[in-house]
Design a protein around this motif. Structure first.
Motif, mmCIF file in Angstrom:
data_model
loop_
_atom_site.group_PDB
_atom_site.id
_atom_site.type_symbol
_atom_site.label_atom_id
_atom_site.label_comp_id
_atom_site.label_asym_id
_atom_site.label_seq_id
_atom_site.Cartn_x
_atom_site.Cartn_y
_atom_site.Cartn_z
ATOM 1 N N LEU A 1 2.639 -2.424 6.101
ATOM 2 C CA LEU A 1 3.312 -3.119 5.003
ATOM 3 C C LEU A 1 3.848 -4.485 5.411
ATOM 4 O O LEU A 1 3.636 -5.478 4.704
ATOM 5 C CB LEU A 1 4.447 -2.261 4.437
ATOM 6 C CG LEU A 1 4.041 -1.016 3.655
ATOM 7 C CD1 LEU A 1 5.282 -0.193 3.305
ATOM 8 C CD2 LEU A 1 3.263 -1.383 2.403
ATOM 9 N N GLU A 2 4.548 -4.556 6.510
ATOM 10 C CA GLU A 2 5.165 -5.816 6.939
ATOM 11 C C GLU A 2 4.140 -6.813 7.484
ATOM 12 O O GLU A 2 4.403 -8.012 7.522
ATOM 13 C CB GLU A 2 6.240 -5.552 7.997
ATOM 14 C CG GLU A 2 7.395 -4.689 7.507
ATOM 15 C CD GLU A 2 8.185 -5.312 6.360
ATOM 16 O OE1 GLU A 2 8.259 -6.559 6.284
ATOM 17 O OE2 GLU A 2 8.718 -4.546 5.528
ATOM 18 N N GLU A 3 2.968 -6.319 7.885
ATOM 19 C CA GLU A 3 1.936 -7.180 8.467
ATOM 20 C C GLU A 3 0.935 -7.694 7.442
ATOM 21 O O GLU A 3 0.173 -8.616 7.727
ATOM 22 C CB GLU A 3 1.171 -6.408 9.551
ATOM 23 C CG GLU A 3 2.035 -5.966 10.709
ATOM 24 C CD GLU A 3 1.269 -5.072 11.663
ATOM 25 O OE1 GLU A 3 0.047 -5.251 11.816
ATOM 26 O OE2 GLU A 3 1.900 -4.179 12.246
ATOM 27 N N HIS A 4 0.899 -7.089 6.259
ATOM 28 C CA HIS A 4 -0.105 -7.447 5.259
ATOM 29 C C HIS A 4 -0.020 -8.936 4.915
ATOM 30 O O HIS A 4 1.033 -9.410 4.492
ATOM 31 C CB HIS A 4 0.086 -6.594 4.002
ATOM 32 C CG HIS A 4 -0.990 -6.791 2.992
ATOM 33 N ND1 HIS A 4 -0.777 -7.478 1.830
ATOM 34 C CD2 HIS A 4 -2.290 -6.402 2.984
ATOM 35 C CE1 HIS A 4 -1.902 -7.495 1.133
ATOM 36 N NE2 HIS A 4 -2.835 -6.859 1.815
ATOM 37 N N THR B 1 1.644 2.556 5.633
ATOM 38 C CA THR B 1 3.084 2.399 5.820
ATOM 39 C C THR B 1 3.409 1.422 6.942
ATOM 40 O O THR B 1 4.228 0.513 6.771
ATOM 41 C CB THR B 1 3.748 3.762 6.106
ATOM 42 O OG1 THR B 1 3.315 4.717 5.127
ATOM 43 C CG2 THR B 1 5.259 3.642 6.086
ATOM 44 N N GLU B 2 2.771 1.580 8.080
ATOM 45 C CA GLU B 2 3.038 0.728 9.240
ATOM 46 C C GLU B 2 2.463 -0.678 9.081
ATOM 47 O O GLU B 2 2.801 -1.575 9.853
ATOM 48 C CB GLU B 2 2.483 1.379 10.509
ATOM 49 C CG GLU B 2 3.126 2.719 10.842
ATOM 50 C CD GLU B 2 4.618 2.611 11.095
ATOM 51 O OE1 GLU B 2 5.046 1.647 11.760
ATOM 52 O OE2 GLU B 2 5.358 3.484 10.613
ATOM 53 N N GLY C 1 1.414 -9.917 1.647
ATOM 54 C CA GLY C 1 2.773 -9.457 1.393
ATOM 55 C C GLY C 1 2.860 -7.981 1.097
ATOM 56 O O GLY C 1 1.907 -7.349 0.649
ATOM 57 N N LYS C 2 4.012 -7.452 1.371
ATOM 58 C CA LYS C 2 4.277 -6.026 1.186
ATOM 59 C C LYS C 2 4.259 -5.630 -0.290
ATOM 60 O O LYS C 2 3.770 -4.568 -0.659
ATOM 61 C CB LYS C 2 5.638 -5.710 1.818
ATOM 62 C CG LYS C 2 6.170 -4.336 1.546
ATOM 63 C CD LYS C 2 7.375 -4.033 2.418
ATOM 64 C CE LYS C 2 8.654 -4.436 1.797
ATOM 65 N NZ LYS C 2 9.826 -3.912 2.530
ATOM 66 N N LYS C 3 4.778 -6.501 -1.142
ATOM 67 C CA LYS C 3 4.924 -6.187 -2.567
ATOM 68 C C LYS C 3 3.580 -5.856 -3.233
ATOM 69 O O LYS C 3 3.466 -4.869 -3.944
ATOM 70 C CB LYS C 3 5.602 -7.355 -3.276
ATOM 71 C CG LYS C 3 5.935 -7.091 -4.709
ATOM 72 C CD LYS C 3 6.697 -8.266 -5.304
ATOM 73 C CE LYS C 3 7.030 -8.034 -6.763
ATOM 74 N NZ LYS C 3 7.762 -9.174 -7.321
ATOM 75 N N ASP D 1 8.257 2.241 0.549
ATOM 76 C CA ASP D 1 8.379 1.678 1.904
ATOM 77 C C ASP D 1 8.331 2.757 2.983
ATOM 78 O O ASP D 1 7.889 2.504 4.097
ATOM 79 C CB ASP D 1 9.710 0.938 2.062
ATOM 80 C CG ASP D 1 9.755 -0.373 1.312
ATOM 81 O OD1 ASP D 1 8.778 -0.721 0.632
ATOM 82 O OD2 ASP D 1 10.782 -1.050 1.422
ATOM 83 N N GLU D 2 8.802 3.944 2.647
ATOM 84 C CA GLU D 2 8.880 5.032 3.622
ATOM 85 C C GLU D 2 7.533 5.713 3.851
ATOM 86 O O GLU D 2 7.275 6.273 4.912
ATOM 87 C CB GLU D 2 9.893 6.091 3.185
ATOM 88 C CG GLU D 2 11.332 5.623 3.230
ATOM 89 C CD GLU D 2 11.709 4.769 2.015
ATOM 90 O OE1 GLU D 2 11.186 5.016 0.915
ATOM 91 O OE2 GLU D 2 12.498 3.833 2.183
#
Length: 83
Positions: A34-37, A31-32, A40-42, A16-17
């Motif tokens: 991840l939340e917008e994908h 990295t930036e 999903g981030k996973k 995540d970092e």
């Protein structure tokens, strides 16, 4: 000239970092994103730290690479570099 990055350096970025991924020899710092994908981030994290070209092309078109991913591109894999 694009920055050359060792594949072993990419392998250190799969959290995540700091999340980097390789698609067709280009390295992307996602990295930036991840939340917008949309998927999903996973699933994105599952493919970070390595060459994810096959996985990328299974779900995305050239348009996504040019219109979305381009802003996250940080360089190219150094010739002869192995994961």
């Amino acid at each position: 000239m694009a920055k050359e990055i060792e594949a072993s350096e990419v392998a250190n970025h799969k959290s995540d970092e700091s999340a980097w991924v390789i698609v067709d020899g280009s390295v992307y710092d996602v990295t930036e994103f991840l939340e917008e994908h949309p998927g999903g981030k996973k699933i994105l994290l599952k493919n970070c730290g390595k060459d994810a070209s096959d996985a990328f092309w299974n779900y995305h078109s050239e348009k996504v690479l040019k219109n979305v991913a381009e802003e996250y591109k940080i360089g190219e894999i150094k010739a002869g570099s192995k994961l």
